[in-house]
Design a protein around this motif. Structure first.
Motif, PDB file in Angstrom:
ATOM      1  N   GLU A   4       0.620  -1.205  -0.199  1.00  0.00           N
ATOM      2  CA  GLU A   4       0.234  -0.708   0.020  1.00  0.00           C
ATOM      3  C   GLU A   4       0.746   1.502   0.071  1.00  0.00           C
ATOM      4  OE1 GLU A   4      -3.255  -0.468   2.457  1.00  0.00           O
ATOM      5  OE2 GLU A   4      -3.428   2.105   3.087  1.00  0.00           O
ATOM      6  N   LEU A   5       0.576   2.187  -1.328  1.00  0.00           N
ATOM      7  CA  LEU A   5       1.185   3.071  -1.039  1.00  0.00           C
ATOM      8  C   LEU A   5       0.419   4.613  -0.211  1.00  0.00           C
ATOM      9  CD1 LEU A   5       2.141   3.423  -4.707  1.00  0.00           C
ATOM     10  CD2 LEU A   5       3.915   2.085  -3.070  1.00  0.00           C
ATOM     11  N   SER A   6       1.015   5.259   0.230  1.00  0.00           N
ATOM     12  CA  SER A   6       0.218   6.625   0.970  1.00  0.00           C
ATOM     13  C   SER A   6       0.687   7.851  -0.529  1.00  0.00           C
ATOM     14  CB  SER A   6       0.595   6.926   2.120  1.00  0.00           C
ATOM     15  OG  SER A   6       0.181   7.917   2.848  1.00  0.00           O
ATOM     16  N   VAL A   7      -0.166   8.077  -0.656  1.00  0.00           N
ATOM     17  CA  VAL A   7      -0.043   9.649  -1.741  1.00  0.00           C
ATOM     18  C   VAL A   7      -0.589  10.967  -1.529  1.00  0.00           C
ATOM     19  CG1 VAL A   7      -0.348  10.113  -3.906  1.00  0.00           C
ATOM     20  CG2 VAL A   7       0.295   7.782  -4.013  1.00  0.00           C
ATOM     21  N   LYS A   8       0.533  12.239  -1.009  1.00  0.00           N
ATOM     22  CA  LYS A   8      -0.093  12.840  -0.292  1.00  0.00           C
ATOM     23  C   LYS A   8      -0.320  13.852  -1.956  1.00  0.00           C
ATOM     24  CE  LYS A   8       1.294  13.078   4.524  1.00  0.00           C
ATOM     25  NZ  LYS A   8       0.703  12.337   4.958  1.00  0.00           N
ATOM     26  N   THR A   9      -0.898  14.857  -1.318  1.00  0.00           N
ATOM     27  CA  THR A   9      -2.358  15.618  -3.171  1.00  0.00           C
ATOM     28  C   THR A   9      -1.581  16.872  -1.871  1.00  0.00           C
ATOM     29  OG1 THR A   9      -4.093  15.697  -2.796  1.00  0.00           O
ATOM     30  CG2 THR A   9      -2.413  14.168  -3.777  1.00  0.00           C
ATOM     31  N   HIS A  42     -10.837   4.522  -3.269  1.00  0.00           N
ATOM     32  CA  HIS A  42     -11.496   6.363  -3.619  1.00  0.00           C
ATOM     33  C   HIS A  42     -12.007   6.404  -4.593  1.00  0.00           C
ATOM     34  CE1 HIS A  42      -8.580   7.185   0.474  1.00  0.00           C
ATOM     35  NE2 HIS A  42      -7.123   6.511  -1.062  1.00  0.00           N
ATOM     36  N   THR A  43     -13.171   7.281  -4.159  1.00  0.00           N
ATOM     37  CA  THR A  43     -14.569   7.861  -5.176  1.00  0.00           C
ATOM     38  C   THR A  43     -14.391   9.228  -5.630  1.00  0.00           C
ATOM     39  OG1 THR A  43     -15.601   8.738  -3.853  1.00  0.00           O
ATOM     40  CG2 THR A  43     -16.436   6.402  -3.432  1.00  0.00           C
ATOM     41  N   THR A  44     -13.038  10.163  -5.293  1.00  0.00           N
ATOM     42  CA  THR A  44     -12.804  11.248  -6.436  1.00  0.00           C
ATOM     43  C   THR A  44     -11.705  11.008  -6.671  1.00  0.00           C
ATOM     44  OG1 THR A  44     -12.506  12.116  -4.165  1.00  0.00           O
ATOM     45  CG2 THR A  44     -14.347  12.455  -4.245  1.00  0.00           C
ATOM     46  N   ALA A  45     -10.748   9.697  -6.218  1.00  0.00           N
ATOM     47  CA  ALA A  45      -9.443  10.150  -7.292  1.00  0.00           C
ATOM     48  C   ALA A  45      -9.575   8.802  -8.097  1.00  0.00           C
ATOM     49  CB  ALA A  45      -8.949   9.729  -6.277  1.00  0.00           C
ATOM     50  N   GLY A 119      -8.572  17.500  -3.971  1.00  0.00           N
ATOM     51  CA  GLY A 119      -7.563  16.874  -3.167  1.00  0.00           C
ATOM     52  C   GLY A 119      -7.746  18.799  -2.459  1.00  0.00           C
ATOM     53  N   PRO A 120      -6.421  19.385  -0.987  1.00  0.00           N
ATOM     54  CA  PRO A 120      -5.772  18.678  -1.404  1.00  0.00           C
ATOM     55  C   PRO A 120      -6.045  16.871  -0.298  1.00  0.00           C
ATOM     56  CG  PRO A 120      -5.335  20.194  -0.240  1.00  0.00           C
ATOM     57  CD  PRO A 120      -6.463  19.918  -0.983  1.00  0.00           C
ATOM     58  N   ARG A 121      -5.032  15.722  -0.102  1.00  0.00           N
ATOM     59  CA  ARG A 121      -5.770  14.998   1.249  1.00  0.00           C
ATOM     60  C   ARG A 121      -4.761  13.594   0.423  1.00  0.00           C
ATOM     61  NH1 ARG A 121     -11.904  12.485   0.614  1.00  0.00           N
ATOM     62  NH2 ARG A 121     -12.931  14.712   0.147  1.00  0.00           N
ATOM     63  N   SER A 122      -4.873  12.727   1.649  1.00  0.00           N
ATOM     64  CA  SER A 122      -3.495  12.132   2.287  1.00  0.00           C
ATOM     65  C   SER A 122      -4.187  10.491   1.570  1.00  0.00           C
ATOM     66  CB  SER A 122      -2.961  11.280   3.503  1.00  0.00           C
ATOM     67  OG  SER A 122      -1.939  10.991   3.676  1.00  0.00           O
ATOM     68  N   ARG A 123      -4.040   9.958   0.456  1.00  0.00           N
ATOM     69  CA  ARG A 123      -4.897   9.134   0.107  1.00  0.00           C
ATOM     70  C   ARG A 123      -4.266   7.792  -0.647  1.00  0.00           C
ATOM     71  NH1 ARG A 123      -9.831  10.829  -1.346  1.00  0.00           N
ATOM     72  NH2 ARG A 123     -10.043  12.567  -3.321  1.00  0.00           N
ATOM     73  N   ARG A 124      -4.572   6.626  -0.812  1.00  0.00           N
ATOM     74  CA  ARG A 124      -4.021   5.146  -0.694  1.00  0.00           C
ATOM     75  C   ARG A 124      -4.371   4.915  -1.856  1.00  0.00           C
ATOM     76  NH1 ARG A 124      -8.238   1.716   2.992  1.00  0.00           N
ATOM     77  NH2 ARG A 124      -6.883   0.298   2.449  1.00  0.00           N
ATOM     78  N   VAL A 125      -2.919   3.593  -2.390  1.00  0.00           N
ATOM     79  CA  VAL A 125      -2.701   3.226  -3.603  1.00  0.00           C
ATOM     80  C   VAL A 125      -2.564   1.671  -3.344  1.00  0.00           C
ATOM     81  CG1 VAL A 125      -1.345   3.263  -5.794  1.00  0.00           C
ATOM     82  CG2 VAL A 125      -2.489   4.827  -5.096  1.00  0.00           C
ATOM     83  N   ILE A 126      -3.293   0.896  -4.099  1.00  0.00           N
ATOM     84  CA  ILE A 126      -3.325  -0.173  -3.760  1.00  0.00           C
ATOM     85  C   ILE A 126      -2.545  -1.303  -4.711  1.00  0.00           C
ATOM     86  CG2 ILE A 126      -3.664  -2.394  -2.568  1.00  0.00           C
ATOM     87  CD1 ILE A 126      -5.003  -0.614  -1.091  1.00  0.00           C
ATOM     88  N   LEU A 127      -1.338  -2.152  -4.740  1.00  0.00           N
ATOM     89  CA  LEU A 127       0.092  -2.222  -5.780  1.00  0.00           C
ATOM     90  C   LEU A 127      -0.529  -4.115  -5.497  1.00  0.00           C
ATOM     91  CD1 LEU A 127       2.728  -0.679  -5.318  1.00  0.00           C
ATOM     92  CD2 LEU A 127       1.058   0.088  -7.060  1.00  0.00           C
ATOM     93  N   LYS A 128      -1.106  -4.350  -6.359  1.00  0.00           N
ATOM     94  CA  LYS A 128      -1.256  -6.359  -6.000  1.00  0.00           C
ATOM     95  C   LYS A 128      -0.763  -6.846  -7.231  1.00  0.00           C
ATOM     96  CE  LYS A 128      -2.592 -10.091  -4.966  1.00  0.00           C
ATOM     97  NZ  LYS A 128      -2.453 -11.165  -3.234  1.00  0.00           N
TER      98      LYS A 128
END
Ligand code: ZN
Length: 132
Positions: A4-9, A42-45, A119-128
């Motif tokens: 899981e990556l954390s992405v800050k915008t 996320h529903t807005t990303a 944004g701006p927000r802190s978001r999650r990106v899942i890598l599988k």
């Protein structure tokens, strides 16, 4: 393998290049051949693949989407961010990239982007990653 990556915008609409972080995940896990799914819950990303050479392509995409889908367009949704939800649906929540010989198969000008639309927000990106 999953990560899981954390992405800050730092703005309401923004494309963040996450290509090197996906490559790092592939390298760290020693995945030689297979696929990697890059997904954001996320529903807005969104997640997209597009040009990473000229940064103005990124701003052209976000500026054009905002022109196409204005923030104040008389939507019903009480939260006031229907434009963000629509942009998310147009972009999609994931991309799948093929891995060959330990590398992502991307075109010379392609990069993987996390797309922020509220944004701006802190978001999650899942890598599988799936080998094979
Ligand atoms: Zn909403």
């Amino acid at each position: 393998m999953k990560a899981e990556l954390s992405v800050k915008t730092d703005s309401r609409n923004q494309l963040v290049d996450i290509t090197s972080r996906v490559e790092e995940f592939i390298g760290d896990n020693g995945i030689e051949d297979g696929i990697v799914i890059v997904y954001t819950p996320h529903t807005t990303a969104g997640i997209t693949i597009n040009e990473d050479a000229d940064p103005s392509v990124r701003s052209d995409i976000t500026n054009f989407l905002s022109k196409l889908i204005p923030h104040e367009a008389g939507f019903s949704h009480a939260e006031g961010n229907s434009d963000s939800h629509i942009k998310s649906t147009l972009t999609g929540a994931s991309e799948t990239i093929v891995i060959e010989n330990g590398r992502l198969i991307l075109g010379r000008w392609q990069g993987i982007y996390f797309c922020e639309y509220d944004g701006p927000r802190s978001r999650r990106v899942i890598l599988k990653a799936i080998s094979g």
